[in-house]
Design an enzyme around this catalytic site. Structure first.
Site, PDB file in Angstrom:
ATOM      1  N   CYS A  64       0.836  -1.209   0.000  1.00 37.80           N
ATOM      2  CA  CYS A  64       0.000   0.000   0.000  1.00 37.80           C
ATOM      3  C   CYS A  64       0.868   1.256   0.000  1.00 37.80           C
ATOM      4  O   CYS A  64       1.562   1.544   0.977  1.00 37.80           O
ATOM      5  CB  CYS A  64      -0.903  -0.047   1.235  1.00 37.80           C
ATOM      6  SG  CYS A  64      -1.773   1.483   1.601  1.00 37.80           S
ATOM      7  N   CYS A  67       0.109   3.744   2.768  1.00 36.96           N
ATOM      8  CA  CYS A  67       0.591   3.203   4.043  1.00 36.96           C
ATOM      9  C   CYS A  67       2.075   3.489   4.215  1.00 36.96           C
ATOM     10  O   CYS A  67       2.522   3.872   5.305  1.00 36.96           O
ATOM     11  CB  CYS A  67       0.368   1.692   4.109  1.00 36.96           C
ATOM     12  SG  CYS A  67      -1.350   1.184   4.049  1.00 36.96           S
TER      13      CYS A  67
END
Length: 139
Positions: A64, A67
């Site tokens: 991600c 993230c």
């Protein structure tokens, strides 16, 4: 329970009731709880149950992009609020059962727990300053 040191990544076995005693890593002797620690199915329930301070959780995944971008802000907040909150990162790919249990639908998702109860959550990444400002209501 086993807690990985946020500094040297050595696994440390600690009794859950010792969380309030600010335990140190057996290998590098740095404080175990002054940085994001890895939450797992084996330690997360105990962390929630025995923490005397709010627990801030980052549900994330290695693939991600947001993230990865948010990780430094989370680490900075963990350092800034050391002793006032416990910061835990849960890899939703490695810990799919925890992600399902907490109904994580998007990542990153940040959740704040106190006394084992979820107080609030937000989806998405914030810049470091905004994230710290958001956390001020819980610590």
């Amino acid at each position: 329970m086993i807690v990985s040191c946020p500094h040297c990544h050595t696994g440390n076995r600690i009794e859950p009731v010792r969380l309030a005693e600010a335990p140190s890593c057996g290998a590098c002797h740095q404080p175990l709880l002054n940085g994001p620690i890895a939450g797992t199915a084996d330690n997360f329930a105990e962390l929630l149950r025995h923490s005397k301070v709010p627990v801030v959780v980052d549900f994330w995944a290695t693939w991600c992009g947001p993230c990865q971008t948010f990780a430094p802000a989370f680490a900075s907040a963990a350092e800034a609020f050391a002793g006032k909150a416990l910061f835990v990162k849960i890899d939703t790919e490695a810990e799919q059962a925890l992600a399902a249990q907490y109904k994580i639908r998007s990542i990153p998702t940040i959740a704040v727990f106190d006394g084992g109860n979820e107080l609030e959550r937000m989806a998405g990444a914030l810049p470091s300053g905004q994230f710290k400002a958001w956390l001020m209501q819980f610590v």
